[in-house]
Scaffold this motif. Structure first.
Motif, PDB file in Angstrom:
ATOM      1  N   ASP A  76       0.848  -1.277   0.053  1.00 45.41           N
ATOM      2  CA  ASP A  76       0.153   0.141   0.128  1.00 45.41           C
ATOM      3  C   ASP A  76       0.879   1.471  -0.020  1.00 45.41           C
ATOM      4  N   ILE A  77       1.901   1.196   0.374  1.00 46.38           N
ATOM      5  CA  ILE A  77       2.963   2.214   0.063  1.00 46.38           C
ATOM      6  C   ILE A  77       2.999   2.863  -1.057  1.00 46.38           C
ATOM      7  N   LYS A  78       2.763   4.188  -1.504  1.00 43.31           N
ATOM      8  CA  LYS A  78       2.832   4.750  -2.578  1.00 43.31           C
ATOM      9  C   LYS A  78       4.321   5.209  -3.004  1.00 43.31           C
ATOM     10  N   VAL A  79       4.596   4.932  -4.141  1.00 40.51           N
ATOM     11  CA  VAL A  79       5.932   5.496  -4.604  1.00 40.51           C
ATOM     12  C   VAL A  79       5.969   6.184  -5.917  1.00 40.51           C
ATOM     13  N   MET A 114       2.338  19.199  -5.827  1.00 38.27           N
ATOM     14  CA  MET A 114       0.857  19.048  -6.401  1.00 38.27           C
ATOM     15  C   MET A 114       0.730  17.459  -6.414  1.00 38.27           C
ATOM     16  N   ALA A 115       1.719  16.784  -6.787  1.00 38.42           N
ATOM     17  CA  ALA A 115       1.599  15.383  -7.190  1.00 38.42           C
ATOM     18  C   ALA A 115       1.467  14.460  -5.686  1.00 38.42           C
ATOM     19  N   VAL A 116       2.541  15.169  -4.916  1.00 35.89           N
ATOM     20  CA  VAL A 116       2.282  14.505  -3.605  1.00 35.89           C
ATOM     21  C   VAL A 116       1.301  14.720  -2.682  1.00 35.89           C
ATOM     22  N   ASN A 117       0.671  15.881  -2.903  1.00 37.39           N
ATOM     23  CA  ASN A 117      -0.640  16.213  -2.247  1.00 37.39           C
ATOM     24  C   ASN A 117      -1.701  15.542  -2.929  1.00 37.39           C
ATOM     25  N   LEU A 118      -1.804  15.438  -3.921  1.00 37.54           N
ATOM     26  CA  LEU A 118      -2.930  14.441  -4.606  1.00 37.54           C
ATOM     27  C   LEU A 118      -2.846  13.380  -4.089  1.00 37.54           C
ATOM     28  N   GLU A 122      -4.306  15.138   0.067  1.00 39.51           N
ATOM     29  CA  GLU A 122      -4.471  16.484   0.571  1.00 39.51           C
ATOM     30  C   GLU A 122      -4.570  17.324  -0.491  1.00 39.51           C
ATOM     31  N   GLY A 123      -4.960  18.669  -0.444  1.00 38.33           N
ATOM     32  CA  GLY A 123      -4.900  19.337  -1.290  1.00 38.33           C
ATOM     33  C   GLY A 123      -6.261  19.789  -1.894  1.00 38.33           C
ATOM     34  N   PRO A 124      -6.422  20.530  -3.000  1.00 33.82           N
ATOM     35  CA  PRO A 124      -7.636  20.809  -3.649  1.00 33.82           C
ATOM     36  C   PRO A 124      -8.385  19.630  -4.240  1.00 33.82           C
ATOM     37  N   ALA A 125      -7.766  18.824  -5.082  1.00 34.12           N
ATOM     38  CA  ALA A 125      -8.445  17.506  -5.746  1.00 34.12           C
ATOM     39  C   ALA A 125      -9.074  16.817  -4.830  1.00 34.12           C
ATOM     40  N   SER A 126      -8.649  16.431  -3.572  1.00 30.15           N
ATOM     41  CA  SER A 126      -9.341  15.627  -2.474  1.00 30.15           C
ATOM     42  C   SER A 126     -10.291  16.224  -1.835  1.00 30.15           C
ATOM     43  N   ARG A 127     -10.347  17.446  -1.934  1.00 36.24           N
ATOM     44  CA  ARG A 127     -11.542  18.129  -1.305  1.00 36.24           C
ATOM     45  C   ARG A 127     -12.925  18.032  -2.176  1.00 36.24           C
TER      46      ARG A 127
END
Length: 132
Positions: A76-79, A114-118, A122-127
């Protein structure tokens, strides 16, 4: 209080690690760093980061080998891979092994942020996704 998301930065170049640590600490993540595969895998086992920024070319154990072992420890760890070369064959293999995407160095730090937040949700897309 929500638990901080954990980010591991794996790169043998200290300048890149420092830059990314500063950026992502500011973003509110708990950040870890490793200069080699062994340290990276120790951190993965001990702290189970949510996401790993992984350089493709690391002395000793290359990025693909580290990626394989991260996925063996916890699928499950994202890379996200980082590469200084246009190594398309390696990038394809990294994707096959479960890497989400890659950035070619020198990368745009805002795009990386932005990619990491996505990916961290976190960040706008998830909201927007949560329908709030």
């Amino acid at each position: 209080m929500e638990k901080k998301k954990k980010l591991l930065i794996v790169d043998d170049q200290v300048g890149i690690r420092i830059l990314l640590l500063e950026v992502f600490s500011t973003e509110g993540y708990e950040t870890f760093q490793a200069a080699n595969g062994r340290t990276a895998l120790d951190i993965v086992r001990t702290h189970s980061p949510d996401l790993v920024l992984l350089d493709m070319k690391i002395p000793g154990m290359d990025g693909l080998e580290i990626l394989k072992q991260i996925k063996e420890i916890n699928r499950d760890i994202k890379v996200i891979m980082m590469t200084a070369y246009g190594e398309l064959d390696m990038i394809k293999e990294a994707t096959d092994l479960g890497a989400l995407m890659h950035f070619t160095k020198p990368f745009d730090i805002d795009e990386m942020r932005m990619a990491v937040n996505l990916q961290m949700g976190e960040g706008p897309a998830s909201r927007f996704a949560s329908g709030s």
